[in-house]
Design a protein around this motif. Structure first.
Motif, PDB file in Angstrom:
ATOM      1  N   ALA A  59       0.846  -1.190   0.000  1.00  0.00           N
ATOM      2  CA  ALA A  59       0.000   0.000   0.000  1.00  0.00           C
ATOM      3  C   ALA A  59       0.885   1.245   0.000  1.00  0.00           C
ATOM      4  O   ALA A  59       1.936   1.263   0.661  1.00  0.00           O
ATOM      5  CB  ALA A  59      -0.919  -0.002   1.221  1.00  0.00           C
ATOM      6  N   ASP A  79       0.051  -4.088  -9.854  1.00  0.00           N
ATOM      7  CA  ASP A  79      -1.416  -4.118  -9.806  1.00  0.00           C
ATOM      8  C   ASP A  79      -1.955  -4.400  -8.409  1.00  0.00           C
ATOM      9  O   ASP A  79      -3.081  -4.018  -8.088  1.00  0.00           O
ATOM     10  CB  ASP A  79      -1.963  -5.193 -10.762  1.00  0.00           C
ATOM     11  N   ARG A  82      -2.090  -1.115  -3.351  1.00  0.00           N
ATOM     12  CA  ARG A  82      -3.297  -0.301  -3.134  1.00  0.00           C
ATOM     13  C   ARG A  82      -2.883   1.155  -2.931  1.00  0.00           C
ATOM     14  O   ARG A  82      -1.927   1.432  -2.183  1.00  0.00           O
ATOM     15  CB  ARG A  82      -4.005  -0.819  -1.884  1.00  0.00           C
ATOM     16  N   THR A  84      -3.799   4.591  -1.262  1.00  0.00           N
ATOM     17  CA  THR A  84      -4.632   4.992  -0.121  1.00  0.00           C
ATOM     18  C   THR A  84      -4.457   6.488   0.152  1.00  0.00           C
ATOM     19  O   THR A  84      -3.671   7.166  -0.513  1.00  0.00           O
ATOM     20  CB  THR A  84      -4.190   4.225   1.148  1.00  0.00           C
ATOM     21  N   PRO A 113      -1.903  -2.900   4.594  1.00  0.00           N
ATOM     22  CA  PRO A 113      -2.383  -4.161   3.998  1.00  0.00           C
ATOM     23  C   PRO A 113      -3.040  -5.045   5.064  1.00  0.00           C
ATOM     24  O   PRO A 113      -2.573  -5.110   6.202  1.00  0.00           O
ATOM     25  CB  PRO A 113      -1.100  -4.816   3.468  1.00  0.00           C
ATOM     26  N   GLN A 117      -6.944  -7.765   1.477  1.00  0.00           N
ATOM     27  CA  GLN A 117      -6.111  -7.341   0.346  1.00  0.00           C
ATOM     28  C   GLN A 117      -5.204  -8.485  -0.116  1.00  0.00           C
ATOM     29  O   GLN A 117      -5.073  -8.759  -1.317  1.00  0.00           O
ATOM     30  CB  GLN A 117      -5.248  -6.125   0.729  1.00  0.00           C
TER      31      GLN A 117
END
Ligand code: ATP
Length: 286
Positions: A59, A79, A82, A84, A113, A117
């Motif tokens: 993340a 990919d 994440r 945030t 994470p 996830q």
């Protein structure tokens, strides 16, 4: 096959300073540079440069465009990272004229994470893929458990060392990797060597793969003139996993990892200094 790596992504801010700042002091830096950092990102870059298909799981914050672009440029799949609202993990690194440093590390989004996830990211993983973990993110134990349940080969790099973190991840770990200081701390805390496959790296003294049967496979370090040993362990792990993933035997994988790390310590930097597969092949032919 593929390598999945739940790992930290940091922005490193490096300031050259005339001396390390004293309490209350305001200090002008002599120079400034910024780049990709974090043990997780370093290991992903090392494995991708070595030729593995790497998916990084992690993340970052809204400020991470440049580090994500850097990871992609090194061939790392992003990919499963994440984006945030929490700032990207970062390190403020001050380095004085004697190369002594003082570092402030802000974990930021690296601690976001969670099980969902990781589970979502590993939906595409296949039996026999590798799952790499280090101790710079949240959800390590959950990830290790999911990885083990799905037949992934779970490799845990016990750094930065924390005995409670190792205790949680150990039951789901196929291969534990530590430097000699971490190995000594773990043995002191557990009162025994852990009964799993484990690699102990010993800097310029080489590395050993210990099996629970008592068998030991030792590889010497290659003799080089080191410039900067930061990230040597990450380079070793990334190359080892990439080599095993490509089907090399343990001795061959250890030899390639040792050669890659020897090249890496002759270059300045950590993630940016990782060799590629052609560098390692050429080094071994010399
Ligand atoms: P770092 O924390 O700096 O990333 P580490 O403590 O995790 O490193 P080390 O044991 O220092 O890991 O080094 C990992 C591997 O890198 C060694 O087993 C060796 O193969 C290689 N290596 C490290 N230092 C040297 C050196 N001076 N010369 C040759 N190879 C080296």
């Amino acid at each position: 096959m593929a390598v999945w790596n739940l790992g930290s992504v940091n922005i490193d801010h490096v300031y050259q300073v005339p001396h390390l700042p004293a309490p209350g002091e305001t200090l002008a830096a002599l120079s400034y540079s910024t780049g990709l950092g974090g043990k997780g990102a370093n290991q992903s870059v090392a494995a991708a440069r070595a030729g593995a298909v790497v998916h990084h799981i992690g993340a970052v914050g809204p400020d991470a465009d440049r580090v994500l672009a850097r990871l992609r440029a090194f061939g790392v799949g992003t990919d499963a990272i994440r984006i945030t609202d929490t700032p990207t993990g970062h390190a403020i690194i001050t380095v004085d004229a004697q190369a002594e440093n003082a570092i402030i590390l802000f974990p930021g989004a690296n601690l976001l994470p969670d099980r969902d996830q990781v589970e979502g990211a590993l939906a595409d993983a296949r039996v026999g893929d590798f799952l790499l973990l280090q101790n710079e993110t949240s959800a390590q134990a959950e990830a290790a458990r999911i990885g083990r349940e799905r037949g992934l080969r779970v490799v845990y790099s016990a750094a930065p060392f924390d005995v409670d973190a190792v205790r949680e991840v150990l039951p789901f770990t196929n291969l534990l990797v530590m430097n000699e200081g971490e190995a000594a701390q773990l043995q002191a805390a557990l009162g025994q060597v852990p009964p799993v496959e484990r690699i102990v790296t010993r800097g310029a003294k080489g590395a050993e793969w210990h099996s629970p049967s008592g068998e030991v496979l030792s590889v010497p370090a290659f003799r080089v003139r080191p410039v900067d040993t930061t990230g040597a362990g990450d380079c070793f792990i990334g190359n080892l996993v990439a080599a095993l993933d490509a089907g090399l035997s343990r001795p061959e994988a250890m030899r390639r990892a040792s050669a890659a790390a020897a090249i890496q310590v002759t270059r300045a930097g950590a993630g940016e200094a990782m060799p590629d597969a052609a560098d390692v092949t050429a080094f071994l032919q010399d």
